[in-house]
Design a protein around this motif. Structure first.
Motif: not given
Length: 292
Positions: A19-34
């Motif tokens: 999950l941490f690896a996924q969030v690192d990639k997606s946080a910049a695009e959608n912080l709320d979903d992360a």
């Protein structure tokens, strides 16, 4: 709905790592979903009794918000973590310590103040983070004072009862009380200044290594007793200062009587001793005249 907690402990290390690896990639695009996905994992760790990964997930949420420079979201996440059902103490301690490290990295004074207020609210009433709470109140008071808002500065620090905090050292307690007295005198709230002065452990001020605390304390008390026109107490305070075996050096940056200590072992100079002796004698003579 009522949460049902597993009686057996589970380990979600593998899932958390993914999950941490996924969030690192997606946080910049959608912080709320992360944050939503991290909150779901936080609940899973909390319900399934995995405190190690629970702490990691909570700290990672703060880290993600900070990296994305979304400080309002960070404050909201802090409040949410604090309000989670049956949140464990180690999580609160960990997130407060983590967020305290972000205070000096905030982009503006307003953001810094909001973060401090959020942390202060989380620490309120929690004995495990009482030292952090005292530090936050101290920081907030300083910020208000720098703004020239003495009322707010005094309010921010006056109700912190550090004398009852077991996690603080004697020196930390003494210096905190000195700050409470100083701010009260600055505001000319002499009743509050006297209340704070009574919290000072006078035996502590007589201990080796507390000479600077002793001198600062009695200088403040002189200021208070000058207002009260209590010449006897003024004389007693001068005597305490004169009997201190270190040289007090006036700090040009402190208009409120704080002193710096010159050296660790140097004896009081004859000139300084003579000055304090003269001041003490003058105060005593004044006191005697008033009594007659």
């Amino acid at each position: 709905t009522m949460l049902v907690y597993d009686s057996g402990k589970k380990d979600f290390t593998a899932e958390v790592t993914v999950l941490f690896a996924q969030v690192d990639k997606s946080a910049a695009e959608n912080l709320d979903d992360a944050i939503t996905s991290l909150l779901a994992m936080e609940k899973k760790c909390r319900v399934s009794n995995d405190p190690t990964n629970l702490v990691k997930v909570c700290k990672f949420m703060l880290k993600v918000c900070k990296e994305q420079n979304d400080w309002p979201k960070l404050n909201a996440v802090l409040a949410l973590i604090n309000k989670r059902c049956a949140q464990i103490k180690s999580v609160i301690t960990a997130v407060v310590a983590e967020a305290l490290g972000f205070v000096d990295q905030t982009p503006s004074l307003e953001v810094k103040m909001e973060l401090i207020k959020s942390l202060k609210d989380i620490c309120a009433g929690k004995i495990d983070v009482e030292s952090e709470s005292a530090k936050l109140h101290f920081m907030l008071s300083k910020m208000y004072e720098d703004r020239g808002d003495l009322d707010a500065a005094c309010d921010a620090i006056q109700d912190v009862h550090v004398e009852t905090y077991g996690s603080l050292s004697k020196r930390e307690k003494a210096e905190y009380i000195l700050e409470q007295i100083r701010v009260a005198l600055l505001k000319k709230d002499y009743i509050r200044a006297m209340i704070h002065s009574r919290k000072m452990n006078l035996k502590t001020t007589e201990e080796a290594g507390f000479e600077d605390v002793k001198i600062r304390f009695y200088r403040m008390m002189i200021e208070y007793y000058m207002v009260e026109k209590n010449t006897w107490e003024i004389a007693q305070a001068y005597y305490k200062i004169a009997s201190t075996p270190y040289v007090p050096i006036e700090s040009s940056n402190d208009a409120n009587g704080a002193v710096e200590m010159k050296g660790e072992t140097s004896d009081i100079s004859s000139n300084a001793a003579a000055v304090y002796k003269a001041q003490c004698t003058e105060a005593l003579e004044s006191c005697t005249g008033r009594m007659q």
